[in-house]
Each structure stands twice: as C-alpha cells, then as structure tokens.
Motif scaffolding. Structure first.
Motif, mmCIF file in Angstrom:
data_model
loop_
_atom_site.group_PDB
_atom_site.id
_atom_site.type_symbol
_atom_site.label_atom_id
_atom_site.label_comp_id
_atom_site.label_asym_id
_atom_site.label_seq_id
_atom_site.Cartn_x
_atom_site.Cartn_y
_atom_site.Cartn_z
ATOM 1 N N ILE A 28 40.318 32.348 36.127
ATOM 2 C CA ILE A 28 41.274 32.787 37.146
ATOM 3 C C ILE A 28 41.731 34.223 37.005
ATOM 4 C CG2 ILE A 28 42.210 30.467 37.478
ATOM 5 C CD1 ILE A 28 44.606 31.425 35.709
ATOM 6 N N PHE A 29 41.265 34.925 35.984
ATOM 7 C CA PHE A 29 41.861 36.224 35.712
ATOM 8 C C PHE A 29 41.389 37.335 36.650
ATOM 9 C CE2 PHE A 29 44.407 34.517 32.668
ATOM 10 C CZ PHE A 29 43.758 33.967 31.570
ATOM 11 N N ASP A 30 40.522 37.004 37.603
ATOM 12 C CA ASP A 30 40.217 37.956 38.676
ATOM 13 C C ASP A 30 41.196 37.812 39.840
ATOM 14 O OD1 ASP A 30 36.574 38.063 38.420
ATOM 15 O OD2 ASP A 30 38.155 39.128 37.333
ATOM 16 N N THR A 31 42.000 36.761 39.808
ATOM 17 C CA THR A 31 42.967 36.524 40.886
ATOM 18 C C THR A 31 44.390 36.341 40.383
ATOM 19 O OG1 THR A 31 42.482 34.172 40.820
ATOM 20 C CG2 THR A 31 41.276 35.502 42.441
ATOM 21 N N ASN A 32 44.559 36.324 39.079
ATOM 22 C CA ASN A 32 45.885 36.119 38.496
ATOM 23 C C ASN A 32 46.221 37.250 37.538
ATOM 24 O OD1 ASN A 32 47.202 32.968 38.557
ATOM 25 N ND2 ASN A 32 45.167 33.296 39.439
ATOM 26 N N ALA A 33 47.431 37.712 37.604
ATOM 27 C CA ALA A 33 47.934 38.595 36.557
ATOM 28 C C ALA A 33 48.214 37.753 35.317
ATOM 29 C CB ALA A 33 49.195 39.291 37.029
ATOM 30 N N VAL A 34 48.352 38.420 34.189
ATOM 31 C CA VAL A 34 48.480 37.673 32.940
ATOM 32 C C VAL A 34 49.538 38.308 32.041
ATOM 33 C CG1 VAL A 34 46.668 38.994 31.796
ATOM 34 C CG2 VAL A 34 47.186 36.661 31.028
ATOM 35 N N ALA A 35 50.125 37.478 31.222
ATOM 36 C CA ALA A 35 51.121 37.972 30.273
ATOM 37 C C ALA A 35 51.064 37.151 29.001
ATOM 38 C CB ALA A 35 52.519 37.908 30.872
ATOM 39 N N TRP A 36 51.553 37.751 27.950
ATOM 40 C CA TRP A 36 51.792 37.040 26.693
ATOM 41 C C TRP A 36 53.297 37.023 26.448
ATOM 42 C CZ3 TRP A 36 48.201 34.533 23.777
ATOM 43 C CH2 TRP A 36 46.852 34.811 24.041
ATOM 44 N N TYR A 37 53.779 35.847 26.123
ATOM 45 C CA TYR A 37 55.174 35.663 25.734
ATOM 46 C C TYR A 37 55.201 35.129 24.311
ATOM 47 C CZ TYR A 37 57.240 36.248 30.391
ATOM 48 O OH TYR A 37 57.681 36.758 31.587
ATOM 49 N N ASP A 97 49.775 34.116 36.552
ATOM 50 C CA ASP A 97 50.531 33.953 37.794
ATOM 51 C C ASP A 97 49.878 34.798 38.875
ATOM 52 O OD1 ASP A 97 53.969 34.683 38.825
ATOM 53 O OD2 ASP A 97 52.588 33.088 39.454
ATOM 54 N N ARG A 98 49.722 34.210 40.047
ATOM 55 C CA ARG A 98 49.191 34.979 41.169
ATOM 56 C C ARG A 98 50.203 36.035 41.596
ATOM 57 N NH1 ARG A 98 45.013 33.659 44.435
ATOM 58 N NH2 ARG A 98 43.814 31.791 43.936
ATOM 59 N N PRO A 99 49.737 37.250 41.853
ATOM 60 C CA PRO A 99 50.666 38.274 42.347
ATOM 61 C C PRO A 99 51.096 37.954 43.768
ATOM 62 C CG PRO A 99 48.418 39.097 42.374
ATOM 63 C CD PRO A 99 48.362 37.764 41.699
ATOM 64 N N GLY A 100 52.260 38.435 44.122
ATOM 65 C CA GLY A 100 52.775 38.242 45.467
ATOM 66 C C GLY A 100 53.132 39.573 46.098
ATOM 67 N N ARG A 101 53.716 39.502 47.293
ATOM 68 C CA ARG A 101 54.082 40.735 47.995
ATOM 69 C C ARG A 101 55.070 41.562 47.197
ATOM 70 N NH1 ARG A 101 55.064 39.722 54.439
ATOM 71 N NH2 ARG A 101 52.916 39.318 55.012
ATOM 72 N N GLN A 102 55.956 40.875 46.474
ATOM 73 C CA GLN A 102 57.032 41.599 45.797
ATOM 74 C C GLN A 102 56.890 41.615 44.284
ATOM 75 O OE1 GLN A 102 60.603 39.815 47.348
ATOM 76 N NE2 GLN A 102 60.537 41.041 49.203
#
Length: 124
Positions: A28-37, A97-102
C-alpha cells in the motif's frame, strides 16, 4: 484489510544502530503515507518520523539527524536508527494512512492502519 508487520527490533548498546522494517499486505505504500511511532509504558504514543507520498519527511526533535525514514518499495518501509540512546527504548509501531485534502502525513492514533509493534531496547 491491511496488515502491517514490523521487524528489526532488539537489544543494542548505546551508540549502536538498528534498522526497522515494516511490510504491508497488500502493498500500500504507493497510495499511503507512512509513519513510525513509539510508546513506552505509561506514556502516549509519540511520533518518531513520517513520510508523505511525495517523499517529504518530518522527525521528532529528539531523533533528528539520527533516524531516517525511507520507502523501499510499495510493500516495505524502513526506519534507520543510528547513535541509539537509552531514551530511544520503546515499542516502535508502523502506521499507514491515506492522504486527504487537508493532510499529507499520516494522521496518527485513531486513523489508518497499525502494526503490532517491535521492541527496541537500548541498554549498556
């Protein structure tokens, strides 16, 4: 349904390095941003590093210059952690998480997909 699996955690001494990986099924990482917590007992989950689809990144002040978030391909993202300190001890979680408009970066707890976490322990 998205499954994220982290790996690469372990026990290291201060000053050493670790490389965490997060593998997504499906890819999914071509369509989702990613983070490490990361999270330690008794504290809230905190953002360590995040990356947008476009490749922009941001880091917690405490890890700037030591950690690097990267996307290897649509299936795998990594967190390279150098010069580890005892304060870096925590369970590390991958978040997509998928990016959104904001928003371009992942929105954090309550949104998107999460892995089960991998323990990183820095101790002499």
């Amino acid at each position: 349904q998205v499954m994220l699996v982290e790996s690469g955690g372990g026990l290291v001494q201060p000053g050493e390095s670790l490389r965490l990986s997060c593998v997504a099924t499906p890819a999914i990482f071509d369509t989702n941003a990613v983070a490490w917590y990361r999270q330690v007992p008794g504290k809230e989950r905190e953002l360590v590093a995040a990356r947008t689809l476009g490749g922009d990144s941001k880091y917690a002040e405490s890890v700037k210059g030591r950690f690097t978030i990267s996307k290897d391909n649509a299936k795998t993202v990594t967190l390279q952690m150098n010069r580890l300190d005892t304060m870096d001890t925590a369970v590390y979680y991958c978040h997509a998480d998928r990016p959104g408009r904001q928003w371009l970066f992942p929105r954090g707890p309550g949104f998107g997909s999460w892995g089960q976490g991998t323990q990183v322990t820095v101790s002499s």
